[in-house]
Design an enzyme around this catalytic site. Structure first.
Site: not given
Ligand code: AMP
Length: 172
Positions: A59, A96
């Site tokens: 993006r 994560e």
């Protein structure tokens, strides 16, 4: 001026439980909002000399290309592994859960090129930090970073340890 942030929507539990995803697609599809977003991202850099925008897949490309045009700069894509031909530099970074990596072509810019790093969302800051390391390995001069949205509660800004400014068009 109309509020370009209004079409951005929160999507709960996407792409996985616990994540509130910033869905920018309705904003991109709205010509007035999209123009407002690009203007807000470009404004801090109008008086800065920038040779190239380093835009982060995927993006980040949507903002990097128009920003490069507005600021009179070229664009260098920073991509996921396996997309760029020729010799590449790779930077791994922690997610994560697990690890990811970004690549840039080793000859993308010459040493001393003044670059602006661009992405859509600053979350934990790992992606931007990895891109900064790639820019430094290219011996580029990092003049700053621009993101559309900064998720302030994740404090990704803390990982932007440098003198160059980091600007977010929208802080949430
Ligand atoms: P980070 O490395 O944690 O700063 O994550 C930044 C990257 O993940 C950006 O390239 C974003 O596209 C994406 N991202 C992370 N969190 C979100 C979110 N809540 N909404 C939309 N995109 C996100």
């Amino acid at each position: 001026m109309t509020d370009w942030t209004r079409p951005i929507r929160d999507v709960a539990d996407f792409p996985k439980p616990g994540i509130v995803f910033k869905d920018i697609m309705p904003m991109l599809a709205d010509p007035v909002a999209f123009a407002g977003a690009i203007e807000a991202m470009a404004a801090p850099w109008r008086d800065t000399e920038i040779d190239a925008v380093l835009a982060i897949e995927a993006r980040g490309f949507l903002f990097g290309a128009p920003l490069a045009r507005v600021l009179g700069a070229g664009i260098v894509p920073v991509r996921k592994p396996g997309k760029l031909p020729g010799r590449v530099l790779e930077q791994r970074y922690a997610l994560e859960y697990g690890e990811d990596a970004l690549q840039v072509q080793a000859d993308a810019v010459s040493p001393g090129t003044r670059v602006l790093l661009v992405d859509d969302v600053l979350a934990t800051g790992g992606t931007l930090a990895a891109t900064r390391l790639l820019a430094e390995r290219l011996e580029a001069e990092v003049v700053g970073a621009e993101v559309l949205i900064e998720l302030g509660f994740l404090n990704g800004r803390a990982r932007w340890n440098g003198s160059a400014p980091l600007h977010a068009a929208l802080l949430v």
